[in-house]
Write a protein that holds these residues in place. Structure first.
Motif, PDB file in Angstrom:
ATOM      1  N   THR A 192      14.352  11.098   0.568  1.00 10.61           N
ATOM      2  CA  THR A 192      13.418  10.318  -0.250  1.00 10.61           C
ATOM      3  C   THR A 192      14.192   9.824  -1.451  1.00 10.61           C
ATOM      4  N   ASP A 193      14.236   8.521  -1.612  1.00 10.75           N
ATOM      5  CA  ASP A 193      15.149   7.892  -2.564  1.00 10.75           C
ATOM      6  C   ASP A 193      14.395   7.283  -3.745  1.00 10.75           C
ATOM      7  N   HIS A 194      14.108   8.129  -4.761  1.00 15.51           N
ATOM      8  CA  HIS A 194      13.476   7.669  -6.001  1.00 15.51           C
ATOM      9  C   HIS A 194      12.210   6.835  -5.724  1.00 15.51           C
ATOM     10  N   VAL A 195      11.280   7.434  -4.985  1.00 10.66           N
ATOM     11  CA  VAL A 195      10.055   6.733  -4.596  1.00 10.66           C
ATOM     12  C   VAL A 195       9.009   6.833  -5.703  1.00 10.66           C
ATOM     13  N   SER A 196       8.618   5.689  -6.224  1.00  5.68           N
ATOM     14  CA  SER A 196       7.499   5.594  -7.157  1.00  5.68           C
ATOM     15  C   SER A 196       6.374   4.867  -6.430  1.00  5.68           C
ATOM     16  N   PHE A 197       5.231   5.523  -6.341  1.00  3.24           N
ATOM     17  CA  PHE A 197       4.143   5.069  -5.485  1.00  3.24           C
ATOM     18  C   PHE A 197       2.816   5.306  -6.202  1.00  3.24           C
ATOM     19  N   THR A 198       1.871   4.382  -6.009  1.00  5.30           N
ATOM     20  CA  THR A 198       0.557   4.503  -6.647  1.00  5.30           C
ATOM     21  C   THR A 198      -0.545   4.316  -5.616  1.00  5.30           C
ATOM     22  N   LEU A 199      -1.494   5.253  -5.606  1.00  4.33           N
ATOM     23  CA  LEU A 199      -2.696   5.143  -4.784  1.00  4.33           C
ATOM     24  C   LEU A 199      -3.885   5.016  -5.713  1.00  4.33           C
ATOM     25  N   ARG A 200      -4.552   3.857  -5.675  1.00  3.45           N
ATOM     26  CA  ARG A 200      -5.689   3.591  -6.554  1.00  3.45           C
ATOM     27  C   ARG A 200      -6.967   4.239  -6.020  1.00  3.45           C
ATOM     28  N   ARG A 201      -7.883   4.479  -6.916  1.00  4.98           N
ATOM     29  CA  ARG A 201      -9.156   5.074  -6.536  1.00  4.98           C
ATOM     30  C   ARG A 201      -9.891   4.176  -5.536  1.00  4.98           C
ATOM     31  N   GLY A 202     -10.353   4.761  -4.438  1.00  3.72           N
ATOM     32  CA  GLY A 202     -11.045   3.999  -3.412  1.00  3.72           C
ATOM     33  C   GLY A 202     -10.139   3.188  -2.513  1.00  3.72           C
ATOM     34  N   ILE A 249       4.032   2.503   5.994  1.00 10.92           N
ATOM     35  CA  ILE A 249       4.670   2.212   7.270  1.00 10.92           C
ATOM     36  C   ILE A 249       6.185   2.225   7.111  1.00 10.92           C
ATOM     37  N   GLY A 250       6.854   2.196   8.248  1.00 12.50           N
ATOM     38  CA  GLY A 250       8.305   2.162   8.260  1.00 12.50           C
ATOM     39  C   GLY A 250       8.809   2.609   9.618  1.00 12.50           C
ATOM     40  N   PRO A 251      10.042   2.262   9.964  1.00 10.37           N
ATOM     41  CA  PRO A 251      10.597   2.652  11.266  1.00 10.37           C
ATOM     42  C   PRO A 251      10.792   4.161  11.354  1.00 10.37           C
ATOM     43  N   ASN A 252      11.036   4.653  12.563  1.00 10.19           N
ATOM     44  CA  ASN A 252      11.337   6.070  12.735  1.00 10.19           C
ATOM     45  C   ASN A 252      12.518   6.468  11.852  1.00 10.19           C
ATOM     46  N   GLY A 253      12.399   7.622  11.211  1.00  9.86           N
ATOM     47  CA  GLY A 253      13.468   8.083  10.333  1.00  9.86           C
ATOM     48  C   GLY A 253      13.427   7.480   8.946  1.00  9.86           C
ATOM     49  N   ALA A 254      12.349   6.763   8.618  1.00  6.85           N
ATOM     50  CA  ALA A 254      12.266   6.099   7.313  1.00  6.85           C
ATOM     51  C   ALA A 254      12.019   7.074   6.175  1.00  6.85           C
ATOM     52  N   THR A 286       2.580  -0.137   1.832  1.00  6.91           N
ATOM     53  CA  THR A 286       3.900   0.201   1.293  1.00  6.91           C
ATOM     54  C   THR A 286       4.848   0.412   2.464  1.00  6.91           C
ATOM     55  N   VAL A 287       6.039  -0.163   2.369  1.00  5.69           N
ATOM     56  CA  VAL A 287       7.027  -0.062   3.440  1.00  5.69           C
ATOM     57  C   VAL A 287       8.194   0.794   2.966  1.00  5.69           C
ATOM     58  N   LEU A 288       8.461   1.839   3.757  1.00  7.77           N
ATOM     59  CA  LEU A 288       9.537   2.772   3.447  1.00  7.77           C
ATOM     60  C   LEU A 288      10.647   2.615   4.480  1.00  7.77           C
ATOM     61  N   VAL A 289      11.872   2.465   4.026  1.00  7.49           N
ATOM     62  CA  VAL A 289      13.038   2.352   4.905  1.00  7.49           C
ATOM     63  C   VAL A 289      14.172   3.167   4.300  1.00  7.49           C
ATOM     64  N   ASN A 290      14.764   4.036   5.107  1.00  4.30           N
ATOM     65  CA  ASN A 290      15.859   4.894   4.635  1.00  4.30           C
ATOM     66  C   ASN A 290      15.481   5.648   3.367  1.00  4.30           C
ATOM     67  N   GLY A 291      14.228   6.086   3.304  1.00  4.70           N
ATOM     68  CA  GLY A 291      13.768   6.892   2.188  1.00  4.70           C
ATOM     69  C   GLY A 291      13.386   6.133   0.938  1.00  4.70           C
ATOM     70  N   ASP A 326     -15.627   6.282  -1.878  1.00  2.90           N
ATOM     71  CA  ASP A 326     -15.163   7.151  -2.961  1.00  2.90           C
ATOM     72  C   ASP A 326     -14.011   8.058  -2.538  1.00  2.90           C
ATOM     73  N   VAL A 327     -13.636   7.995  -1.250  1.00  2.30           N
ATOM     74  CA  VAL A 327     -12.460   8.727  -0.775  1.00  2.30           C
ATOM     75  C   VAL A 327     -11.292   7.754  -0.697  1.00  2.30           C
ATOM     76  N   SER A 328     -10.238   8.050  -1.428  1.00  2.00           N
ATOM     77  CA  SER A 328      -9.040   7.208  -1.403  1.00  2.00           C
ATOM     78  C   SER A 328      -8.185   7.627  -0.216  1.00  2.00           C
ATOM     79  N   VAL A 329      -7.801   6.667   0.610  1.00  2.00           N
ATOM     80  CA  VAL A 329      -7.146   6.990   1.882  1.00  2.00           C
ATOM     81  C   VAL A 329      -5.734   6.419   1.929  1.00  2.00           C
ATOM     82  N   LEU A 330      -4.787   7.289   2.293  1.00  2.00           N
ATOM     83  CA  LEU A 330      -3.428   6.852   2.600  1.00  2.00           C
ATOM     84  C   LEU A 330      -3.206   7.090   4.083  1.00  2.00           C
ATOM     85  N   LEU A 331      -2.972   6.012   4.813  1.00  2.00           N
ATOM     86  CA  LEU A 331      -2.774   6.051   6.260  1.00  2.00           C
ATOM     87  C   LEU A 331      -1.294   5.922   6.572  1.00  2.00           C
ATOM     88  N   ILE A 332      -0.742   6.893   7.301  1.00  2.00           N
ATOM     89  CA  ILE A 332       0.638   6.819   7.770  1.00  2.00           C
ATOM     90  C   ILE A 332       0.553   6.531   9.260  1.00  2.00           C
TER      91      ILE A 332
END
Length: 251
Positions: free
Chosen positions: A21-31, A37-42, A218-223, A197-203
């Motif tokens: 995981t390479d310095h990931v800054s991420f925000t999930l808003r309310r609701g 997403i990202g390729p295998n091994g991301a 959000t797209v993750l590649v190589n961490g 009222d449930v905030s959802v993060l889908l992988i």
């Protein structure tokens, strides 16, 4: 702007010389209806395992409703309002859906519940379990043994059990994986109908589900995060297409 319900700041996870995981800054808003997403091994699973406390970050911070939970244990995060499903379901196969939901509800209330407990002594939990089962299209199998349920129904039950914990944040880790085509529509409808009222993060790898569900991706590649935005912008992003779909690369 309101405090994000979940955020990471410069999240790093190293396994020896591997930067997962390479310095990931991420925000999930309310609701939010947010997809990762990202390729295998991301690094998606490593990232989610840090969010839920399975892994401890090497660097960085995780906040739930502004509270630093970076070093909180997984069960403490559940109590604070974070629930998760897994790529491979974590159900008790000898139980029924009713018993499984009652177990979660009893734990949520701090009372605990064993499958042999007298259900009529917990009428409030039984009513709530029945309501949740109906919401998640499980009322027709509520008294069946989980091992006998179709795989699609088992996935529905896992989401229902996570929902029963009354999460503020629900992490859905590839809920469509392995679900037969005939049962996918029920699963898609269930995910789409989760309360606002449930905030959802889908992988998820299933792009049909991602683009039907998410209002932000959000797209993750190589961490590392290479893109974050609305679905249309992500679909058109040349870097995403190159990294995720293999376009624009030399043969």
């Amino acid at each position: 702007m309101s405090t994000p319900v979940l955020e990471t700041i410069g999240l790093v996870k190293r396994f020896g010389g591997l930067l997962a995981t390479d310095h990931v800054s991420f925000t999930l808003r309310r609701g939010a209806r947010h997809a990762l997403i990202g390729p295998n091994g991301a690094g998606k699973t490593t990232f989610v395992n840090q969010l839920t406390g399975v892994l401890t970050p090497t660097e960085g911070q995780i906040r739930l409703e502004g509270e630093d939970i970076t070093h909180r244990r997984p069960e403490a995060r559940v109590r604070l309002g974070m629930s998760r499903t897994f790529q491979i379901n974590q159900l008790f196969r000898t139980m029924t859906p009713l018993e499984m939901l009652l177990l979660v509800l009893g734990e949520r209330e701090g009372r605990g519940l064993h499958f042999w407990s007298r259900l009529d002594a917990r009428a409030d939990l039984v009513r709530e379990a029945a309501t949740i089962a109906e919401r998640f299209r499980l009322d027709d199998v509520i008294d069946a043994t989980i091992a006998t349920l179709s795989y699609g129904k088992q996935r529905q039950l896992e989401i229902a059990a996570a929902f029963a914990a009354r999460p503020k944040v629900l992490l859905l880790d590839e809920p469509a994986a392995g679900v037969p085509e005939a049962e996918r529509q029920d699963l898609l409808d269930t995910v789409a109908e989760l309360p606002e009222d449930v905030s959802v993060l889908l992988i998820e790898h299933d792009m049909d589900l991602v683009f039907r569900f998410a209002t932000r991706i959000t797209v993750l590649v190589n961490g590392a995060v290479i893109a974050d935005g609305e679905p249309a912008a992500i679909a058109a992003d040349p870097a995403v297409r190159a990294a995720y779909l293999g376009e624009g690369k030399d043969a």
